[in-house]
Write a protein that holds these residues in place. Structure first.
Motif, short mmCIF file in Angstrom:
data_model
loop_
_atom_site.label_atom_id
_atom_site.label_comp_id
_atom_site.label_asym_id
_atom_site.label_seq_id
_atom_site.Cartn_x
_atom_site.Cartn_y
_atom_site.Cartn_z
N PRO A 1 12.40 13.40 -13.62
CA PRO A 1 11.41 12.67 -14.43
C PRO A 1 11.84 12.57 -15.89
CG PRO A 1 10.73 14.95 -14.14
CD PRO A 1 12.03 14.81 -13.40
N PHE A 2 11.85 11.34 -16.44
CA PHE A 2 12.07 11.21 -17.88
C PHE A 2 11.10 10.20 -18.45
CE2 PHE A 2 15.28 8.70 -15.59
CZ PHE A 2 14.96 7.42 -16.02
N ASP A 3 10.83 10.33 -19.73
CA ASP A 3 9.90 9.43 -20.40
C ASP A 3 10.58 8.10 -20.72
OD1 ASP A 3 7.12 9.50 -21.89
OD2 ASP A 3 8.55 8.51 -23.25
N ALA A 4 9.78 7.04 -20.81
CA ALA A 4 10.33 5.71 -21.14
C ALA A 4 11.04 5.74 -22.50
CB ALA A 4 9.21 4.67 -21.16
N GLU A 5 10.51 6.54 -23.42
CA GLU A 5 11.13 6.60 -24.75
C GLU A 5 12.50 7.28 -24.68
OE1 GLU A 5 8.39 7.23 -28.16
OE2 GLU A 5 9.82 8.74 -28.80
N THR A 6 12.61 8.28 -23.80
CA THR A 6 13.91 8.94 -23.61
C THR A 6 14.94 7.93 -23.09
OG1 THR A 6 12.76 11.00 -23.08
CG2 THR A 6 15.08 10.85 -22.43
N ARG A 7 14.51 7.13 -22.13
CA ARG A 7 15.42 6.08 -21.60
C ARG A 7 15.82 5.09 -22.70
NH1 ARG A 7 15.74 3.61 -16.10
NH2 ARG A 7 17.95 3.37 -16.53
N ALA A 8 14.84 4.67 -23.52
CA ALA A 8 15.13 3.70 -24.57
C ALA A 8 16.15 4.26 -25.56
CB ALA A 8 13.84 3.31 -25.28
N VAL A 9 16.00 5.56 -25.89
CA VAL A 9 16.93 6.17 -26.83
C VAL A 9 18.33 6.28 -26.20
CG1 VAL A 9 17.49 8.28 -28.12
CG2 VAL A 9 15.14 7.39 -28.11
N ALA A 10 18.36 6.67 -24.93
CA ALA A 10 19.66 6.75 -24.24
C ALA A 10 20.33 5.38 -24.22
CB ALA A 10 19.47 7.28 -22.82
N ASP A 11 19.54 4.34 -23.98
CA ASP A 11 20.08 2.97 -23.98
C ASP A 11 20.65 2.63 -25.36
OD1 ASP A 11 19.38 2.74 -21.35
OD2 ASP A 11 17.62 1.46 -21.69
N GLN A 12 19.88 2.97 -26.39
CA GLN A 12 20.36 2.72 -27.77
C GLN A 12 21.72 3.36 -28.01
OE1 GLN A 12 17.86 4.04 -31.05
NE2 GLN A 12 16.08 3.05 -30.13
N PHE A 13 21.87 4.59 -27.51
CA PHE A 13 23.13 5.33 -27.71
C PHE A 13 24.17 4.93 -26.66
CE2 PHE A 13 20.42 7.97 -30.33
CZ PHE A 13 21.26 8.42 -31.33
N MET A 14 23.79 4.00 -25.80
CA MET A 14 24.67 3.56 -24.70
C MET A 14 25.14 4.76 -23.88
SD MET A 14 26.67 0.30 -26.33
CE MET A 14 27.18 1.08 -27.84
N GLU A 15 24.19 5.65 -23.61
CA GLU A 15 24.50 6.80 -22.75
C GLU A 15 23.60 6.75 -21.51
OE1 GLU A 15 25.05 10.60 -24.51
OE2 GLU A 15 26.08 9.80 -26.28
N ASP A 16 23.93 7.64 -20.55
CA ASP A 16 23.28 7.63 -19.25
C ASP A 16 22.04 8.54 -19.28
OD1 ASP A 16 22.56 7.73 -16.62
OD2 ASP A 16 24.40 8.71 -15.92
N VAL A 17 20.87 7.95 -19.14
CA VAL A 17 19.65 8.76 -19.22
C VAL A 17 19.60 9.81 -18.11
CG1 VAL A 17 18.19 7.21 -17.85
CG2 VAL A 17 17.14 8.65 -19.62
N ASP A 18 20.19 9.52 -16.96
CA ASP A 18 20.21 10.51 -15.88
C ASP A 18 20.97 11.77 -16.29
OD1 ASP A 18 18.68 9.04 -14.12
OD2 ASP A 18 20.41 8.10 -13.14
N ALA A 19 22.06 11.57 -17.03
CA ALA A 19 22.82 12.73 -17.50
C ALA A 19 21.99 13.52 -18.51
CB ALA A 19 24.14 12.28 -18.14
N TRP A 20 21.24 12.83 -19.35
CA TRP A 20 20.38 13.54 -20.30
C TRP A 20 19.31 14.35 -19.56
CZ3 TRP A 20 19.10 10.26 -25.30
CH2 TRP A 20 20.31 9.89 -25.91
N ALA A 21 18.73 13.75 -18.53
CA ALA A 21 17.68 14.44 -17.77
C ALA A 21 18.25 15.65 -17.03
CB ALA A 21 17.03 13.47 -16.78
N LEU A 22 19.51 15.52 -16.60
CA LEU A 22 20.13 16.59 -15.80
C LEU A 22 20.67 17.72 -16.68
CD1 LEU A 22 20.80 17.37 -12.89
CD2 LEU A 22 22.89 15.99 -13.06
N PHE A 23 21.24 17.36 -17.84
CA PHE A 23 21.94 18.36 -18.65
C PHE A 23 21.31 18.63 -20.02
CE2 PHE A 23 25.31 16.72 -15.79
CZ PHE A 23 25.56 17.89 -15.11
N GLY A 24 20.38 17.78 -20.44
CA GLY A 24 19.75 17.98 -21.75
C GLY A 24 18.95 19.27 -21.76
#
Lengths: 351, 351
Positions: B264-287
């Motif tokens: 589970p991740f928040d829409a804002e988390t996804r938007a920030v990951a997109d801004q940084f051109m990074e993978d939100v799934d990796a953030w959710a898994l390893f953040g």
């Protein structure tokens, strides 16, 4: 923030008072027996038992100089100063947690040695380190929390001293301050002489060990219990007899007189004071970090206290209107300064 | 010391293992239920009740940058990360002690604000700050110890997961890491632009609050108790789902598969990951630093977990031989790295 008030304008006790007002505004939980304001906080854990908890940090360049404090001694001291606060509640230390900030210039071997000292102290006090946190830091800091236990009826607070009680000190005092003076002197010699420096420790070993490896006097409270003496008030001597008696007097709403000639000091402490051409009585009265116990007992208990040995009767509790005073043949009866001992290996870069 | 092994060669978990071996050599006391090796240590305080104790420090330039962490948020976080460890044992936080190292450039007003945040967090978790120690220091450090309580039968450890159990995550993950990325970016902008810098926070407030003011999920364990669901194993997510599931697997001697699309991740988390051109799934898994709960339940309990709301089923417990794996449609079933999250506001000058 529109206002910048330096923390130094308050001092440690002023800051603690301010914090206490901030966090104790509301009604305390009913199982909280003592919050901020004694050697340790106390809370009920069952119908008959209480736990006490205390925390104290040792910070490089504030509380110690790594050049003169072997890691294992530092570890010993970090546990002992906390165990001492637990003992001052007439409780037995049980569990400890350790937070360690480790600077770059510390090796694994040094960390091992630090824990060896903590473990040795824990065993000496029949307690156990059960957890902790390690992190990188700018300088070495060691923050220890100790939980202790006691039957509710056994607890002793600062607030219980009554007019007519006798004031007692365990062991001897002033030695840790003498050790500090010696170590600062050796540090100066090291700075001046460099490679030519050789430590001269003959006749200084006791006072150095008082500074580097103080002992929590668990043995004293256990002996008092065995002798069926329950102190009416108790505090450990971290900031000096002169400071601690003020804490007991304030909490108990009484006055006190400390008889300076009765203060116990070791012959080595006197020899060091003589070397520095300073007054050993002042060291015994105001020197900190001995971690002996200052406590009050009913006059009837004095024979049983004397029978234990190693405990000196140094004063009496009086009416609050008389204030806190010291007596010596030279000065007569005079007001006793509450000036606390300043840990003085440096100021940690702080105000 | 003849040998100098840099602490960095061991890493945090290596160092903890070494310390554990040093201090747990002997037979543990019989009332010690869990020493080092879970979110908190656990000891018996009566026939039916246990206490848990945990300690965690926040250090300037290691765990936070004062320029981007308001004092009251720091205070909140210092209490919350410790309360979170207590909650991860399925216990209720009760008492806290605080050791504060205060540098010269901190004012009384800043200390007030810090304690305001600690007090606010304490009230949010129905706990009380009961003691502490303040001292001067080179940089701001905040070391907190929290004691919690639970009936013995209610305690949950890392070691209880069994094959067939379902892996659950509370709330959403990756947000605190997104907040860290944003704050580091703003710090760079401040450095580059100087006085011309203006913070842009629209669409970033949630992730920043996840980084600066995480919440211990006491509400989640209370809801689970009310729903009569006792997790079989539990840990709080301080170093990321990918790291924590390894701790549960190792302690429980099982394997596990995490289904990445279920995280589970928040829409804002996804938007920030997109801004940084990074993978939100990796953030959710390893953040790290979300301080959500990762726990396992018996399959029968899943409907009751679902009924609570706000909890995601993200994987399954399997035989130990299968190891710890992740699954996503893109990668298929692959071994999951145990790489823990590195707190990265700086290295505190350490190795």
């Amino acid at each position: 923030m529109s206002t910048f008030t330096p923390v130094s304008t308050l001092g440690e006790f002023g800051l603690i008072g301010r914090i206490r007002a901030l966090i104790e505004g509301d009604a305390p939980p009913e199982d909280l027996i003592m919050g901020i304001g004694d050697d340790a906080a106390v809370y009920r854990v069952s119908d008959t038992m209480a736990h006490v908890v205390t925390t104290d940090a040792l910070i490089e360049a504030v509380h110690f100089d790594r050049a003169f404090a072997p890691m294992s001694h530092l570890g010993w001291k970090a546990i002992s100063v906390n165990a001492s606060d637990v003992v001052a509640m007439n409780a037995d230390p049980k569990w400890a947690t350790v937070t360690l900030g480790i600077p770059r210039n510390m090796s694994v071997e040094m960390v091992d040695s630090l824990y060896e000292g903590m473990d040795r102290a824990s065993k000496a006090y029949d307690m156990q380190i059960v957890g902790g946190d390690t992190t990188t830091a700018h300088a070495l800091y060691i923050s220890v929390t100790v939980v202790g236990e006691a039957p509710l009826s056994q607890l002793v607070f600062r607030r219980g001293a009554e007019v007519g009680d006798m004031v007692c000190v365990s062991g001897d005092v002033g030695g840790a301050y003498a050790g500090l003076k010696v170590l600062l002197d050796q540090r100066q010699a090291l700075n001046d002489l460099g490679d030519a420096y050789e430590p001269e420790l003959d006749g200084l070993r006791y006072v150095i060990s008082r500074q580097l490896q103080p002992k929590a006097r668990l043995d004293v409270v256990r002996a008092l219990r065995k002798a069926r003496v329950k102190p009416t008030a108790m505090i450990d001597i971290s900031d000096g007899v002169g400071s601690e008696i003020h804490h007991i007097a304030a909490a108990s709403q009484v006055g006190a007189t400390i008889r300076v000639p009765a203060l116990p000091f070791d012959a080595e402490t006197r020899a060091v004071a003589d070397q520095f051409m300073e007054d050993v009585d002042a060291w015994a009265l105001f020197g900190g970090e001995d971690y002996e116990l200052l406590f009050t007992v009913r006059p009837d208990d004095v024979p049983r206290v004397d029978a234990i040995g190693g405990i000196s009767v140094v004063g009496t509790i009086e009416e609050a209107t008389k204030g806190v005073r010291s007596y010596s043949p030279e000065t007569g009866l005079i007001p006793l300064s509450s000036a606390g001992y300043q840990h003085s290996f440096g100021d940690g870069g702080a105000a």
